[in-house]
Scaffold this motif. Structure first.
Motif, mmCIF file in Angstrom:
data_model
loop_
_atom_site.group_PDB
_atom_site.id
_atom_site.type_symbol
_atom_site.label_atom_id
_atom_site.label_comp_id
_atom_site.label_asym_id
_atom_site.label_seq_id
_atom_site.Cartn_x
_atom_site.Cartn_y
_atom_site.Cartn_z
ATOM 1 N N GLY A 39 0.810 -1.217 0.000
ATOM 2 C CA GLY A 39 0.000 0.000 0.000
ATOM 3 C C GLY A 39 0.839 1.259 0.000
ATOM 4 O O GLY A 39 0.921 1.950 1.008
ATOM 5 N N LYS A 101 2.073 4.913 11.659
ATOM 6 C CA LYS A 101 1.971 3.750 12.543
ATOM 7 C C LYS A 101 2.302 4.086 13.997
ATOM 8 O O LYS A 101 1.764 3.474 14.922
ATOM 9 N N PHE A 125 -6.676 -2.325 9.150
ATOM 10 C CA PHE A 125 -5.214 -2.318 9.124
ATOM 11 C C PHE A 125 -4.706 -3.297 10.204
ATOM 12 O O PHE A 125 -5.083 -3.173 11.372
ATOM 13 N N TYR A 128 -3.536 -2.662 14.083
ATOM 14 C CA TYR A 128 -4.428 -2.338 15.217
ATOM 15 C C TYR A 128 -4.558 -3.566 16.124
ATOM 16 O O TYR A 128 -4.291 -3.516 17.317
ATOM 17 N N ASN A 171 -11.413 4.200 11.056
ATOM 18 C CA ASN A 171 -10.572 4.465 9.895
ATOM 19 C C ASN A 171 -11.450 4.711 8.669
ATOM 20 O O ASN A 171 -12.149 3.825 8.226
ATOM 21 N N ASN A 175 -8.405 1.353 4.785
ATOM 22 C CA ASN A 175 -7.570 0.248 4.322
ATOM 23 C C ASN A 175 -8.128 -0.985 5.040
ATOM 24 O O ASN A 175 -8.300 -0.925 6.264
ATOM 25 N N ASP A 204 -8.174 7.235 12.391
ATOM 26 C CA ASP A 204 -7.063 7.116 11.442
ATOM 27 C C ASP A 204 -7.523 7.732 10.120
ATOM 28 O O ASP A 204 -8.336 7.154 9.404
ATOM 29 N N ILE A 206 -5.477 8.847 7.564
ATOM 30 C CA ILE A 206 -4.266 8.985 6.740
ATOM 31 C C ILE A 206 -4.576 9.068 5.239
ATOM 32 O O ILE A 206 -3.772 9.566 4.469
ATOM 33 N N TYR A 207 -5.775 8.610 4.837
ATOM 34 C CA TYR A 207 -6.148 8.700 3.411
ATOM 35 C C TYR A 207 -7.116 9.857 3.166
ATOM 36 O O TYR A 207 -7.918 9.803 2.224
ATOM 37 N N LEU A 233 -5.009 10.471 13.773
ATOM 38 C CA LEU A 233 -3.780 9.963 13.130
ATOM 39 C C LEU A 233 -3.760 10.449 11.686
ATOM 40 O O LEU A 233 -4.738 10.291 10.955
ATOM 41 N N SER A 237 2.869 10.050 4.520
ATOM 42 C CA SER A 237 3.225 8.881 3.714
ATOM 43 C C SER A 237 2.438 8.758 2.415
ATOM 44 O O SER A 237 3.015 8.553 1.346
ATOM 45 N N LYS A 238 1.125 8.836 2.527
ATOM 46 C CA LYS A 238 0.292 8.538 1.361
ATOM 47 C C LYS A 238 0.064 9.800 0.530
ATOM 48 O O LYS A 238 0.219 9.777 -0.688
ATOM 49 N N ARG A 246 9.234 8.134 6.620
ATOM 50 C CA ARG A 246 8.742 7.900 7.977
ATOM 51 C C ARG A 246 8.357 9.214 8.663
ATOM 52 O O ARG A 246 9.025 9.681 9.586
ATOM 53 N N TYR A 324 -7.335 1.269 -2.709
ATOM 54 C CA TYR A 324 -7.499 -0.181 -2.628
ATOM 55 C C TYR A 324 -8.857 -0.596 -3.180
ATOM 56 O O TYR A 324 -9.845 0.107 -3.002
#
Ligand SMILES: Cc1ncc(COP(=O)(O)O)c(C=O)c1O
Length: 389
Positions: A39, A101, A125, A128, A171, A175, A204, A206-207, A233, A237-238, A246, A324
């Motif tokens: 991913g 993460k 994910f 978790y 989330n 994902n 989460d 993150i997307y 969160l 990254s994405k 990181r 995804y």
């Protein structure tokens, strides 16, 4: 025999990394592998971000930064949060962490111990559940169902809360399913959570920029009634194709901030300084490459969904977010993990079996469409040939 703590008998892994290693090994032996397993965006980090890190190194930013991150980086995150959610957040509530993460690691460590219960999405994910198990807390899966568009259900989530529940993990965009939970459902959840003030929430997000078909990401931050127990969160990254740098951030309520700060001091000290300068450039610089990447994902999404739905025994709901697809493969007659393994070994297509994301992942596989349109089409062709055998 050395005696280590029992958490290591329970801690899990992320099979996407094992599949990546196997796919890389097969490629090294001359096999042509199409990798739809891992991913991460197949784009490079935009040039101005790389330049900012190089400049920081040349300017001599080689030392420690504050454990919570450079003030300038936290101010940049606050500006970005205001732009994307309309919510003002103080840099005093933001921490820069080495990857998204790390926030889930910290949040689960802060709340998990034997006797506690932590709710998490299944399929979801894998880290978790792994980390919940590590702490000795009881993992309580919140079912994420295809018939519900892979959104979480407020009613079902609330029904799982007990006096022992310490933390609820959410989330969206998700994902591995690509599901986006609609605002109305989040509103219902927040309303219900008012009756459970003992439950902290980790959202989460993150997307957050990757939503499609007019679907809008609804941040949990937009609900002031839960702000005093909400952890958000997010990270670089994405969105900016920076998985290897990181770099993550999270937003913490006053009552928890000092705990995560102390974890930082005890574990990672700070995120490397040049990456933090890159992170500031990512947020403050032009976003055209981010937009270009999201448009490419949107186009590929349509190709993946159409391609998968043309295959016998496979049906794929249209994912509304992330990168995804999570097709239902039950009618092929294959157990999902065996199908994923056979596709890698016999057809040269790397993807991940749904059970690697939870019990409810059986009957599904995850394809990451962070790959070229050409490769996606080739992968579909190969899967078709494989299934015809
Ligand atoms: C839902 C979700 N959260 C967090 C992460 C972790 O991101 P990072 O690579 O920044 O640690 C991922 C990575 O795949 C993810 O899919």
């Amino acid at each position: 025999m050395l005696r280590t703590i029992s958490g290591f008998d329970r801690i899990g892994e992320e099979n996407a990394f094992a599949v990546l290693a196997r796919a890389t090994a097969l490629s090294a032996h001359g096999k042509d592998i199409i990798n739809l397993g891992i991913g991460q965006p197949d784009f490079k980090t935009p040039g101005h971000i790389v330049e900012a890190a190089i400049k920081a190194l040349k300017d001599g930013h080689h030392g420690y930064t504050p454990a919570t991150g450079l003030l300038a980086a936290r101010e940049a995150v606050a500006r970005r949060t205001l732009t994307t959610t309309g919510v003002e957040v103080s840099p005093e509530n933001i921490i820069i962490v080495p990857g998204g993460k790390v926030t889930m690691f910290a949040a689960i460590l802060i709340f998990g111990e034997p006797g506690a219960e932590i709710l998490y999405p299944d399929p979801g994910f894998p880290i978790y559940r792994s980390m919940i198990e590590f702490t000795g807390a009881k993992p309580i899966p919140v079912p994420i169902r295809e018939e519900n568009g892979f959104a979480f259900s407020a009613e079902e989530t609330l029904s799982l809360i007990t006096p022992k529940t310490r933390l609820l993990i959410l989330n969206s965009p998700a994902n591995p399913t690509g599901g986006v939970t609609p605002k109305a459902e989040i509103e219902n959840l927040v309303k219900g959570l008012e009756a459970h003030p003992h439950v902290a929430i980790m959202s989460d997000e993150i997307y957050d920029v990757m939503t499609y078909d007019g679907e809008e990401h609804c941040s949990l931050l937009t609900f002031p009634e839960i702000r005093d127990r909400l952890i958000v969160l997010n990270g670089w990254s994405k969105t900016w194709a920076m998985t290897g740098w990181r770099m993550g951030w999270s937003i913490w309520p006053d009552q928890l901030y000092d705990k995560v700060r102390k974890l930082a001091v005890n574990c990672w000290s700070c995120v490397n300084a040049p990456s933090q300068f890159a992170g500031i450039a990512a947020i403050d610089g032009p976003q055209d490459e981010v937009e270009k990447m999201c448009r490419a994902f949107d186009n590929r999404r349509k190709i993946v969904v159409d391609g998968l739905n043309s295959l016998p025994g496979i049906s794929c709901a249209t994912p509304k977010g992330a990168f995804y697809a999570f097709p239902n493969v039950k009618e092929t007659g294959w157990p999902a993990k065996q199908l994923a393994a056979a596709l890698l070994d016999e057809a040269g297509v790397a993807l991940i079996g749904g059970p690697d994301f939870g019990i409810l992942g059986e009957g599904y596989v995850r394809l990451s469409y962070a790959n070229s349109e050409e490769n996606i089409l080739r992968a579909i062709e190969r899967i078709e040939k494989f299934l015809a055998k």
